[in-house]
Design a protein around this motif. Structure first.
Motif, PDB file in Angstrom:
ATOM      1  N   GLY A  48       0.070  -4.070  -3.789  1.00 14.99           N
ATOM      2  CA  GLY A  48       0.031  -4.132  -2.106  1.00 14.99           C
ATOM      3  C   GLY A  48      -1.421  -4.742  -1.832  1.00 14.99           C
ATOM      4  O   GLY A  48      -1.651  -5.905  -2.556  1.00 14.99           O
ATOM      5  N   ALA A  49      -1.837  -4.287  -0.468  1.00 16.30           N
ATOM      6  CA  ALA A  49      -3.029  -5.058  -0.255  1.00 16.30           C
ATOM      7  C   ALA A  49      -4.221  -4.810  -1.041  1.00 16.30           C
ATOM      8  O   ALA A  49      -4.877  -5.719  -1.576  1.00 16.30           O
ATOM      9  N   MET A  50      -4.548  -3.430  -1.189  1.00 18.80           N
ATOM     10  CA  MET A  50      -5.519  -3.357  -2.212  1.00 18.80           C
ATOM     11  C   MET A  50      -5.274  -1.781  -3.245  1.00 18.80           C
ATOM     12  O   MET A  50      -6.177  -1.152  -3.478  1.00 18.80           O
ATOM     13  N   HIS A  51      -3.658  -1.902  -3.287  1.00 23.26           N
ATOM     14  CA  HIS A  51      -3.514  -0.957  -4.308  1.00 23.26           C
ATOM     15  C   HIS A  51      -2.349  -1.401  -5.220  1.00 23.26           C
ATOM     16  O   HIS A  51      -1.667  -2.478  -5.033  1.00 23.26           O
ATOM     17  N   SER A  52      -2.201  -0.739  -6.377  1.00 19.47           N
ATOM     18  CA  SER A  52      -1.117  -1.005  -7.499  1.00 19.47           C
ATOM     19  C   SER A  52      -0.461   0.005  -7.923  1.00 19.47           C
ATOM     20  O   SER A  52      -0.819   1.023  -7.983  1.00 19.47           O
ATOM     21  N   CYS A  53       0.954  -0.154  -8.371  1.00 18.84           N
ATOM     22  CA  CYS A  53       1.520   0.662  -9.018  1.00 18.84           C
ATOM     23  C   CYS A  53       2.249   0.082 -10.477  1.00 18.84           C
ATOM     24  O   CYS A  53       2.621  -1.028 -10.244  1.00 18.84           O
ATOM     25  N   ALA A  54       2.687   1.159 -11.150  1.00 20.97           N
ATOM     26  CA  ALA A  54       3.495   0.591 -12.569  1.00 20.97           C
ATOM     27  C   ALA A  54       4.558   1.710 -12.682  1.00 20.97           C
ATOM     28  O   ALA A  54       4.103   2.790 -12.557  1.00 20.97           O
ATOM     29  N   LEU A  55       5.472   1.202 -13.099  1.00 23.45           N
ATOM     30  CA  LEU A  55       6.635   2.147 -13.595  1.00 23.45           C
ATOM     31  C   LEU A  55       6.517   2.271 -15.114  1.00 23.45           C
ATOM     32  O   LEU A  55       6.736   1.256 -15.616  1.00 23.45           O
ATOM     33  N   VAL A  56       6.505   3.395 -15.562  1.00 26.57           N
ATOM     34  CA  VAL A  56       6.207   3.779 -17.118  1.00 26.57           C
ATOM     35  C   VAL A  56       7.464   5.045 -17.343  1.00 26.57           C
ATOM     36  O   VAL A  56       6.956   5.710 -17.209  1.00 26.57           O
ATOM     37  N   SER A  57       8.343   4.546 -18.257  1.00 22.87           N
ATOM     38  CA  SER A  57       9.384   5.531 -18.488  1.00 22.87           C
ATOM     39  C   SER A  57       9.770   6.147 -17.373  1.00 22.87           C
ATOM     40  O   SER A  57      10.122   7.445 -17.575  1.00 22.87           O
ATOM     41  N   GLY A  58      10.215   5.621 -16.091  1.00 23.71           N
ATOM     42  CA  GLY A  58      10.573   6.420 -15.257  1.00 23.71           C
ATOM     43  C   GLY A  58       9.625   7.258 -14.280  1.00 23.71           C
ATOM     44  O   GLY A  58       9.839   7.728 -13.259  1.00 23.71           O
ATOM     45  N   SER A  59       8.361   7.278 -14.831  1.00 26.00           N
ATOM     46  CA  SER A  59       7.576   8.075 -14.027  1.00 26.00           C
ATOM     47  C   SER A  59       6.691   6.746 -13.295  1.00 26.00           C
ATOM     48  O   SER A  59       6.164   5.709 -13.891  1.00 26.00           O
ATOM     49  N   LEU A  60       6.006   7.135 -12.002  1.00 26.48           N
ATOM     50  CA  LEU A  60       5.229   6.198 -11.343  1.00 26.48           C
ATOM     51  C   LEU A  60       3.779   6.485 -11.467  1.00 26.48           C
ATOM     52  O   LEU A  60       3.474   7.679 -11.039  1.00 26.48           O
ATOM     53  N   LEU A  61       2.950   5.778 -11.653  1.00 26.70           N
ATOM     54  CA  LEU A  61       1.433   5.624 -11.673  1.00 26.70           C
ATOM     55  C   LEU A  61       1.073   4.642 -10.744  1.00 26.70           C
ATOM     56  O   LEU A  61       1.371   3.205 -10.740  1.00 26.70           O
ATOM     57  N   CYS A  62       0.099   4.922  -9.898  1.00 24.55           N
ATOM     58  CA  CYS A  62      -0.465   4.263  -8.876  1.00 24.55           C
ATOM     59  C   CYS A  62      -2.120   4.196  -9.032  1.00 24.55           C
ATOM     60  O   CYS A  62      -2.778   5.337  -9.423  1.00 24.55           O
ATOM     61  N   TRP A  63      -2.839   3.182  -8.378  1.00 19.34           N
ATOM     62  CA  TRP A  63      -4.430   3.235  -8.398  1.00 19.34           C
ATOM     63  C   TRP A  63      -4.737   2.373  -7.179  1.00 19.34           C
ATOM     64  O   TRP A  63      -3.920   1.596  -6.725  1.00 19.34           O
ATOM     65  N   GLY A  64      -6.297   2.558  -6.795  1.00 22.91           N
ATOM     66  CA  GLY A  64      -6.514   1.552  -5.840  1.00 22.91           C
ATOM     67  C   GLY A  64      -6.733   2.215  -4.405  1.00 22.91           C
ATOM     68  O   GLY A  64      -7.327   3.437  -4.144  1.00 22.91           O
ATOM     69  N   TYR A  65      -6.720   1.523  -3.444  1.00 22.92           N
ATOM     70  CA  TYR A  65      -7.042   2.117  -2.157  1.00 22.92           C
ATOM     71  C   TYR A  65      -5.957   3.234  -1.662  1.00 22.92           C
ATOM     72  O   TYR A  65      -4.743   3.029  -2.011  1.00 22.92           O
ATOM     73  N   ASN A  66      -6.468   3.982  -1.078  1.00 27.75           N
ATOM     74  CA  ASN A  66      -5.522   5.213  -0.737  1.00 27.75           C
ATOM     75  C   ASN A  66      -5.832   5.829   0.732  1.00 27.75           C
ATOM     76  O   ASN A  66      -5.375   7.069   0.821  1.00 27.75           O
ATOM     77  N   ASN A  67      -6.147   5.056   1.515  1.00 27.01           N
ATOM     78  CA  ASN A  67      -6.753   5.761   2.825  1.00 27.01           C
ATOM     79  C   ASN A  67      -5.652   6.204   3.779  1.00 27.01           C
ATOM     80  O   ASN A  67      -5.616   7.160   4.421  1.00 27.01           O
ATOM     81  N   TYR A  68      -4.244   5.744   3.425  1.00 25.43           N
ATOM     82  CA  TYR A  68      -3.093   6.251   3.922  1.00 25.43           C
ATOM     83  C   TYR A  68      -2.049   7.113   3.055  1.00 25.43           C
ATOM     84  O   TYR A  68      -0.850   7.299   3.332  1.00 25.43           O
ATOM     85  N   GLY A  69      -2.623   7.498   1.898  1.00 21.45           N
ATOM     86  CA  GLY A  69      -1.891   8.029   0.751  1.00 21.45           C
ATOM     87  C   GLY A  69      -1.016   7.301  -0.092  1.00 21.45           C
ATOM     88  O   GLY A  69      -0.149   7.689  -0.353  1.00 21.45           O
ATOM     89  N   GLU A  70      -1.135   5.742   0.015  1.00 21.66           N
ATOM     90  CA  GLU A  70      -0.307   5.029  -0.507  1.00 21.66           C
ATOM     91  C   GLU A  70      -0.173   5.016  -1.993  1.00 21.66           C
ATOM     92  O   GLU A  70       0.853   4.458  -2.612  1.00 21.66           O
ATOM     93  N   ILE A  71      -1.088   5.832  -2.613  1.00 19.15           N
ATOM     94  CA  ILE A  71      -1.069   5.858  -4.070  1.00 19.15           C
ATOM     95  C   ILE A  71      -0.099   7.169  -4.697  1.00 19.15           C
ATOM     96  O   ILE A  71       0.235   7.462  -5.796  1.00 19.15           O
ATOM     97  N   GLY A  72       0.199   8.140  -3.748  1.00 20.14           N
ATOM     98  CA  GLY A  72       1.139   9.087  -3.815  1.00 20.14           C
ATOM     99  C   GLY A  72       0.543  10.230  -4.646  1.00 20.14           C
ATOM    100  O   GLY A  72       1.527  11.216  -5.055  1.00 20.14           O
ATOM    101  N   ASP A  73      -0.479  10.555  -4.498  1.00 18.23           N
ATOM    102  CA  ASP A  73      -1.295  11.808  -5.077  1.00 18.23           C
ATOM    103  C   ASP A  73      -1.556  13.047  -4.028  1.00 18.23           C
ATOM    104  O   ASP A  73      -2.087  13.884  -4.396  1.00 18.23           O
ATOM    105  N   TYR A  74      -0.702  12.635  -2.858  1.00 21.22           N
ATOM    106  CA  TYR A  74      -0.889  13.532  -1.830  1.00 21.22           C
ATOM    107  C   TYR A  74      -2.514  13.629  -0.943  1.00 21.22           C
ATOM    108  O   TYR A  74      -2.487  14.365  -0.329  1.00 21.22           O
ATOM    109  N   THR A  75      -3.297  12.785  -1.482  1.00 21.20           N
ATOM    110  CA  THR A  75      -4.533  12.736  -0.889  1.00 21.20           C
ATOM    111  C   THR A  75      -5.016  11.437  -0.325  1.00 21.20           C
ATOM    112  O   THR A  75      -3.837  10.421  -0.128  1.00 21.20           O
ATOM    113  N   THR A  76      -5.989  11.180   0.157  1.00 24.02           N
ATOM    114  CA  THR A  76      -6.472   9.928   1.011  1.00 24.02           C
ATOM    115  C   THR A  76      -7.765   9.399   0.212  1.00 24.02           C
ATOM    116  O   THR A  76      -8.568   8.503   0.482  1.00 24.02           O
TER     117      THR A  76
END
Length: 556
Positions: free
Chosen positions: A466-494
């Motif tokens: 995305g703009a300042m975050h990234s996500c990868a699909l690994v064996s059906g599991s989703l991992l994300c990292w980077g900017y998270n001000n709107y919760g876009e990396i999916g860990d329920y935090t900002t």
């Protein structure tokens, strides 16, 4: 310099206005209608937000999501005995939960329930092609993060509703579960036909095969047809309107024959029966029809009526693979058309040196990358090292990404000058690293060469930037990292993360992923779920409230 595309979305209105005096932001590429300030991308006309709130965690409710008679929920989102009941009183068929409510934490499907975590990017085709800007890929393995606009999103009035408090993960809206067409509310997944529509009759949700993200809009490919939702100020939803839509609407004229879609900054393109059609903003000729006139419905790209296999859309330009070669059109200020010039073109031009063997394409803000026999080559803007050639010099022709000469299966150009690729099953990223979007747990702002995303050395099958975050699909599991001000990396935090972390709702079952500016969507079991920034309705749940938990996209 593009450094103004950072965490500006949460600044006060007064400060956001003052930022307009800053110079150096890429505001020339944005639609005039956006009223963008230097350093900030306005989500667009019609994207209203109320003041002050905290994004709801899983709290967004779908159309019809609150049950009527017989469906009052208990504290915490549990339903009363009797489960979901639509107006008219007919119970759900295998979809409504019994005592204890509808959904488990994080959206586990109820008995008989449909898995509904959606998104699209595996075997993605191009940035925005089958892989879209921001995201979704189709066949061929290119995801896309799309092109980034200058700065963070901003809109009059701020973000979520006043005093809004995130709901507990997985809690349902009052009364529980049903939504228009039988789609579940935030955190709840029901089987097709399991939730009843108003009036008590069952409905069958469409099966989505691919999803692509633009800056603040998304589109889905459904049985050869295209439906879009989110920001529509420049006609990028393709429904002959400039209105935003917080739920999916039909793209006019594209009801069959579509094989791939791509979301750009404020335009969208699709491969239709081997040719290309585009719609939306056209300031630099990115629609490819020989004009610079905006179009609210799809128009034919000149000279591309057959042989197109992949499509990618950047900020204000578009690229396609045609019989193994690459052609691009639109803005060319930084050489992003790859034809050795910096002159815009409203019709497709040939990318130099890529005349055979190209299998995937992706486009970011002002750069593109392609896979040629397992090697990664990029061209266009490079002031943040986004070409990966160990320099900061822009190039109007393709250059070799350092070290990526073989084994590359998927590549995604992000919308704020970074890129990631899957290499022999591992993930490597390069370019801008303001918020940890390279995933290597390093505080460096820029890397001009690929670096290893921490812990992702094998098993990756899809990538989205995305703009300042990234996500990868690994064996059906989703991992994300980077900017998270709107919760876009999916860990329920900002909170930002400089290393890949588990997206909590998706430990398994995801088949594809796509990323917009500040939101993310996934595809699972033919359904789509999105989370993050939602001022323009880009989460598709008939709301404009941000959500840190996945919400179900509503289709007719």
């Amino acid at each position: 310099m593009p450094h103004c595309r950072r965490k500006l979305g949460f600044l006060s209105t007064a400060l956001a206005v003052s930022v307009q005096l800053v110079t150096g932001c890429k505001i020339g590429d944005l639609p005039a209608e956006q009223n963008t300030s230097t350093g900030g991308t306005n989500p667009g006309t019609g994207a209203t937000q109320t003041n002050g709130g905290t994004p709801g965690v899983g709290g967004a409710q779908s159309v019809g999501g609150a049950s009527n008679a017989g469906g009052t929920s208990n504290k915490g989102g549990s339903q009363a005995i009797g489960g979901t009941m639509a107006t008219g009183g007919v119970g759900t068929a295998g979809g409504a939960a019994g005592t204890g409510g509808l959904a488990n934490t994080g959206g586990t499907s109820s008995s008989g329930g449909e898995a509904a975590t959606g998104g699209s990017k595996t075997q993605s085709t191009a940035t925005g092609g089958t892989a879209a800007t921001g995201g979704s890929g189709a066949n061929g393995g290119i995801s896309a993060g799309g092109a980034a606009s200058s700065g963070g999103p901003s809109s009059t009035g701020g973000k979520s509703s006043s005093g809004g408090t995130p709901n507990t993960a997985g809690s349902t809206a009052s009364g529980g579960a049903s939504s228009t067409g039988g789609i579940a509310t935030t955190g709840v997944t029901l089987s097709t036909g399991g939730a009843l529509a108003t009036g008590g009759s069952t409905s069958t949700s469409p099966v989505v095969s691919s999803v692509a993200s633009g800056y603040f809009h998304n589109c889905a490919l459904i049985n050869g047809a295209v439906m879009c939702w989110g920001l529509g100020n420049n006609g990028q939803l393709g429904n002959n309107s400039t209105d935003n839509s917080p739920f999916a609407v039909q793209v006019q004229g594209l009801t069959n024959g579509v094989t791939a879609i791509a979301g750009g900054g404020y335009h969208t393109c699709a491969i239709v029966n081997g040719g290309v059609r585009c719609w939306g903003y056209n300031s630099h000729g990115q629609l490819g029809d020989g004009t610079t006139a905006q179009s609210l419905t799809p128009v034919q790209v000149q000279d591309l009526t057959a042989g197109v296999t992949r499509i990618a859309a950047g900020n204000s330009f578009t690229c396609a693979i045609v019989d193994g070669t690459v052609r691009c059109w639109g803005q060319n200020t930084n050489g992003q058309l790859g034809n050795g010039t910096t002159v815009d073109s409203s019709v497709p031009v040939q990318v130099q040196d890529l005349t055979t063997g190209v299998t995937a394409i992706t486009s970011g803000y002002s750069q593109s990358c392609a896979l040629v026999k397992g090697a990664a080559k990029c061209w266009g803007q490079n002031d943040m090292g986004e070409l990966g050639d160990n320099s900061s010099a822009s190039s109007p022709i393709p250059v070799q990404v350092l070290g990526l000469t073989s084994g590359v299966t998927t590549i995604s150009a992000g919308s704020s000058e970074h890129a990631c690729a899957i290499v022999d099953g591992g993930v490597q990223c390069w370019g801008y690293n303001s918020n940890g979007q390279l995933g290597n747990n390093d505080s460096m702002t820029v890397s001009e060469v690929p670096v290893q995303a921490q812990g992702l050395t094998s098993g990756a099958s899809a990538i989205a930037t995305g703009a300042m975050h990234s996500c990868a699909l690994v064996s059906g599991s989703l991992l994300c990292w980077g900017y998270n001000n709107y919760g876009e990396i999916g860990d329920y935090t900002t909170q930002d993360s400089h290393i890949p972390i588990q997206a909590k709702s998706f430990a398994s079952g995801v088949t594809d992923v796509t990323a917009g500016e500040y939101h993310t969507c996934v595809l699972i079991n033919g359904g789509v779920q999105c989370w993050g920034y939602n001022a323009n309705g880009q989460l598709g749940n008939n709301s404009t409230q941000d959500s840190r938990l996945p919400v179900q996209v509503l289709f007719p």
